[in-house]
Design a protein around this motif. Structure first.
Motif, PDB file in Angstrom:
ATOM      1  N   GLU A 101       1.205 -10.339  -4.223  1.00  0.00           N
ATOM      2  CA  GLU A 101       0.618 -11.310  -5.142  1.00  0.00           C
ATOM      3  C   GLU A 101       1.718 -12.183  -5.728  1.00  0.00           C
ATOM      4  O   GLU A 101       2.761 -11.708  -6.158  1.00  0.00           O
ATOM      5  N   VAL A 103       2.706 -15.182  -8.565  1.00  0.00           N
ATOM      6  CA  VAL A 103       2.320 -15.746  -9.860  1.00  0.00           C
ATOM      7  C   VAL A 103       3.240 -16.924 -10.124  1.00  0.00           C
ATOM      8  O   VAL A 103       4.463 -16.826  -9.968  1.00  0.00           O
ATOM      9  N   TYR A 104       2.638 -18.045 -10.481  1.00  0.00           N
ATOM     10  CA  TYR A 104       3.405 -19.260 -10.702  1.00  0.00           C
ATOM     11  C   TYR A 104       2.991 -19.849 -12.040  1.00  0.00           C
ATOM     12  O   TYR A 104       1.811 -20.121 -12.270  1.00  0.00           O
ATOM     13  N   GLU A 105       3.923 -20.035 -12.943  1.00  0.00           N
ATOM     14  CA  GLU A 105       3.649 -20.586 -14.266  1.00  0.00           C
ATOM     15  C   GLU A 105       4.265 -21.974 -14.370  1.00  0.00           C
ATOM     16  O   GLU A 105       5.414 -22.185 -13.960  1.00  0.00           O
ATOM     17  N   TYR A 106       3.502 -22.919 -14.940  1.00  0.00           N
ATOM     18  CA  TYR A 106       3.995 -24.282 -15.123  1.00  0.00           C
ATOM     19  C   TYR A 106       3.232 -24.971 -16.233  1.00  0.00           C
ATOM     20  O   TYR A 106       2.240 -24.451 -16.741  1.00  0.00           O
ATOM     21  N   LEU A 111      -0.324 -23.532 -17.493  1.00  0.00           N
ATOM     22  CA  LEU A 111      -1.146 -23.029 -16.391  1.00  0.00           C
ATOM     23  C   LEU A 111      -0.441 -21.870 -15.691  1.00  0.00           C
ATOM     24  O   LEU A 111       0.781 -21.868 -15.553  1.00  0.00           O
ATOM     25  N   ASP A 112      -1.235 -20.912 -15.266  1.00  0.00           N
ATOM     26  CA  ASP A 112      -0.746 -19.780 -14.481  1.00  0.00           C
ATOM     27  C   ASP A 112      -1.588 -19.697 -13.220  1.00  0.00           C
ATOM     28  O   ASP A 112      -2.812 -19.607 -13.300  1.00  0.00           O
ATOM     29  N   ASP A 113      -0.952 -19.734 -12.068  1.00  0.00           N
ATOM     30  CA  ASP A 113      -1.637 -19.584 -10.784  1.00  0.00           C
ATOM     31  C   ASP A 113      -1.276 -18.228 -10.194  1.00  0.00           C
ATOM     32  O   ASP A 113      -0.113 -17.844 -10.185  1.00  0.00           O
ATOM     33  N   SER A 114      -2.288 -17.517  -9.700  1.00  0.00           N
ATOM     34  CA  SER A 114      -2.078 -16.267  -8.972  1.00  0.00           C
ATOM     35  C   SER A 114      -2.613 -16.469  -7.564  1.00  0.00           C
ATOM     36  O   SER A 114      -3.684 -17.050  -7.381  1.00  0.00           O
ATOM     37  N   PHE A 115      -1.879 -15.992  -6.568  1.00  0.00           N
ATOM     38  CA  PHE A 115      -2.302 -16.220  -5.190  1.00  0.00           C
ATOM     39  C   PHE A 115      -1.837 -15.100  -4.279  1.00  0.00           C
ATOM     40  O   PHE A 115      -0.867 -14.407  -4.556  1.00  0.00           O
TER      41      PHE A 115
END
Length: 188
Positions: free
Chosen positions: A31, A33-36, A4-8
């Motif tokens: 911005e 970006v969080y990858e997990y 999963l990649d979250d952008s916020f």
């Protein structure tokens, strides 16, 4: 496992008055970006069915889900990984979902019903969510019609905030969903 990649982006709007002059400002973060990765729990399903007198059937199924087996992997912040996974294991539990249902035919008419029991996945919550459905239908050579009713009930406890010295403010919510479905068709 899921990647999963979250952008916020975070916005903060603030207003104030200084020397009788009003100020209205907006600040925005860059911005993020969080990858997990998420590994979901195992599930075990078993079912049984029986035909009744060539006019109907009954089925039962059991599903065991180990919600505490969810596991997150954070490649960029491994120090948080153990904490979050310990929280998952202490907050969630293994549950057993059960369903039973059946259908019976009388000439061209069909009657069906079923129930399901689903316990909460939270380790400190002993509530059960349940659903049931009833239906009746007509099945002719070229035309069919069915009317079904489904009821789903779910209870949830919600903690809107925690204070240092005050009692817990627990809100108990009960969600009830009723559906009535009419379907019909022609066979060509």
């Amino acid at each position: 496992a899921w990647s999963l990649d979250d952008s916020f982006i975070t916005d903060v709007r603030y207003q104030y008055v200084e020397d009788d002059e009003a100020f209205d400002n907006l600040a925005q973060s860059p911005e993020g970006v969080y990858e997990y990765r998420l590994s979901t729990p195992w599930r075990f399903n078993a079912g049984l069915g029986a035909i009744i007198d060539k006019s109907g059937f009954i089925t039962a199924s059991v599903e065991i889900v180990n919600f505490a087996g969810n596991q997150l992997k954070f490649p960029d912040v491994p120090q948080d990984e153990a904490f979050v996974n310990n929280e998952i294991q202490s907050t969630l539990k293994t549950v057993v979902n059960a369903r039973i249902g059946g259908e019976y035919a009388v000439n061209k008419f069909r009657f069906r019903g079923g129930v399901g029991l689903h316990p909460s996945a939270l380790s400190d919550d002993n509530t059960f969510n349940y659903s049931f459905g009833l239906g009746a239908g007509y099945r002719g050579n070229r035309f069919f019609a069915e009317l079904g009713y489904h009821n789903n009930r779910r209870q949830e406890n919600y903690l809107p905030y925690v204070t240092n010295q005050g009692p817990l403010q627990i809100v108990e919510n009960e969600y009830i969903q009723n559906r009535l479905v009419l379907s019909f068709g022609l066979r060509l």
